[in-house]
Scaffold this motif. Structure first.
Motif, PDB file in Angstrom:
ATOM      1  N   GLY A  24       0.956  -1.068  -0.150  1.00  0.00           N
ATOM      2  CA  GLY A  24       0.181  -0.072   0.069  1.00  0.00           C
ATOM      3  C   GLY A  24       0.923   1.356  -0.037  1.00  0.00           C
ATOM      4  O   GLY A  24       2.169   1.318   0.559  1.00  0.00           O
ATOM      5  N   THR A  25       0.275   2.231  -0.523  1.00  0.00           N
ATOM      6  CA  THR A  25       1.091   3.553  -0.572  1.00  0.00           C
ATOM      7  C   THR A  25       1.104   4.064   0.750  1.00  0.00           C
ATOM      8  O   THR A  25       0.197   4.115   1.549  1.00  0.00           O
ATOM      9  N   PRO A  26       2.260   4.621   1.325  1.00  0.00           N
ATOM     10  CA  PRO A  26       2.208   5.063   2.612  1.00  0.00           C
ATOM     11  C   PRO A  26       1.472   6.392   2.768  1.00  0.00           C
ATOM     12  O   PRO A  26       1.382   7.330   1.920  1.00  0.00           O
ATOM     13  N   THR A  27       0.710   6.555   4.153  1.00  0.00           N
ATOM     14  CA  THR A  27       0.118   7.870   4.181  1.00  0.00           C
ATOM     15  C   THR A  27       0.895   8.555   5.517  1.00  0.00           C
ATOM     16  O   THR A  27       1.997   7.839   5.928  1.00  0.00           O
ATOM     17  N   GLU A  28       0.508   9.785   5.498  1.00  0.00           N
ATOM     18  CA  GLU A  28       1.154  10.367   6.679  1.00  0.00           C
ATOM     19  C   GLU A  28       0.758   9.707   8.198  1.00  0.00           C
ATOM     20  O   GLU A  28       1.612   9.675   9.099  1.00  0.00           O
ATOM     21  N   GLU A  29      -0.071   9.019   8.077  1.00  0.00           N
ATOM     22  CA  GLU A  29      -0.429   8.116   9.442  1.00  0.00           C
ATOM     23  C   GLU A  29       0.714   6.917   9.339  1.00  0.00           C
ATOM     24  O   GLU A  29       1.267   6.511  10.585  1.00  0.00           O
ATOM     25  N   ASP A  30       0.838   6.375   8.505  1.00  0.00           N
ATOM     26  CA  ASP A  30       1.973   5.320   8.348  1.00  0.00           C
ATOM     27  C   ASP A  30       3.482   5.692   8.501  1.00  0.00           C
ATOM     28  O   ASP A  30       4.213   5.135   9.142  1.00  0.00           O
ATOM     29  N   TRP A  31       3.887   6.967   8.007  1.00  0.00           N
ATOM     30  CA  TRP A  31       4.995   7.446   7.702  1.00  0.00           C
ATOM     31  C   TRP A  31       4.997   9.079   7.723  1.00  0.00           C
ATOM     32  O   TRP A  31       5.076   9.608   6.833  1.00  0.00           O
ATOM     33  N   PRO A  32       4.905   9.684   8.943  1.00  0.00           N
ATOM     34  CA  PRO A  32       4.684  11.189   9.009  1.00  0.00           C
ATOM     35  C   PRO A  32       5.920  12.010   8.303  1.00  0.00           C
ATOM     36  O   PRO A  32       6.871  11.560   8.607  1.00  0.00           O
TER      37      PRO A  32
END
Length: 94
Positions: A24-32
């Motif tokens: 999955g594409t990283p999100t700000e939640e996954d990788w701020p």
């Protein structure tokens, strides 16, 4: 576990797309802050799918370790020392 390379890429951009398709594409939640990294380029949005869907024969411990190794956020990713102490059955490679 798959008997083939899990995330083979043929170029930098292909490697990113291969990883994002799998995890999955990283999100700000996954990788701020990942979008503020030098040379950041968006490569598309891919949904996250459970590792269990691909690694169907893996134990819960194996999936837990794999998930921790594949964590996008470097500060949250398991370290080599933590892996060496991970409560995981060791099998000989010979």
């Amino acid at each position: 576990m798959l008997r083939i390379p899990y995330l083979p890429g043929e170029s930098d951009m292909d490697q990113l797309k291969t990883i994002f398709r799998a995890l999955g594409t990283p999100t700000e939640e996954d990788w701020p802050g990942h979008t503020k990294l030098p040379d950041y380029v968006p490569v598309g949005q891919f949904p996250k799918s459970p590792l269990r869907d691909l690694f169907t024969a893996a134990s819960a411990d194996a999936l837990n370790l794999l998930q921790r190794c594949l964590t996008y956020e470097p500060r949250k990713r398991i370290t080599a020392k933590e892996v060496s102490n991970f409560p995981f059955p060791r099998r000989s490679l010979c």
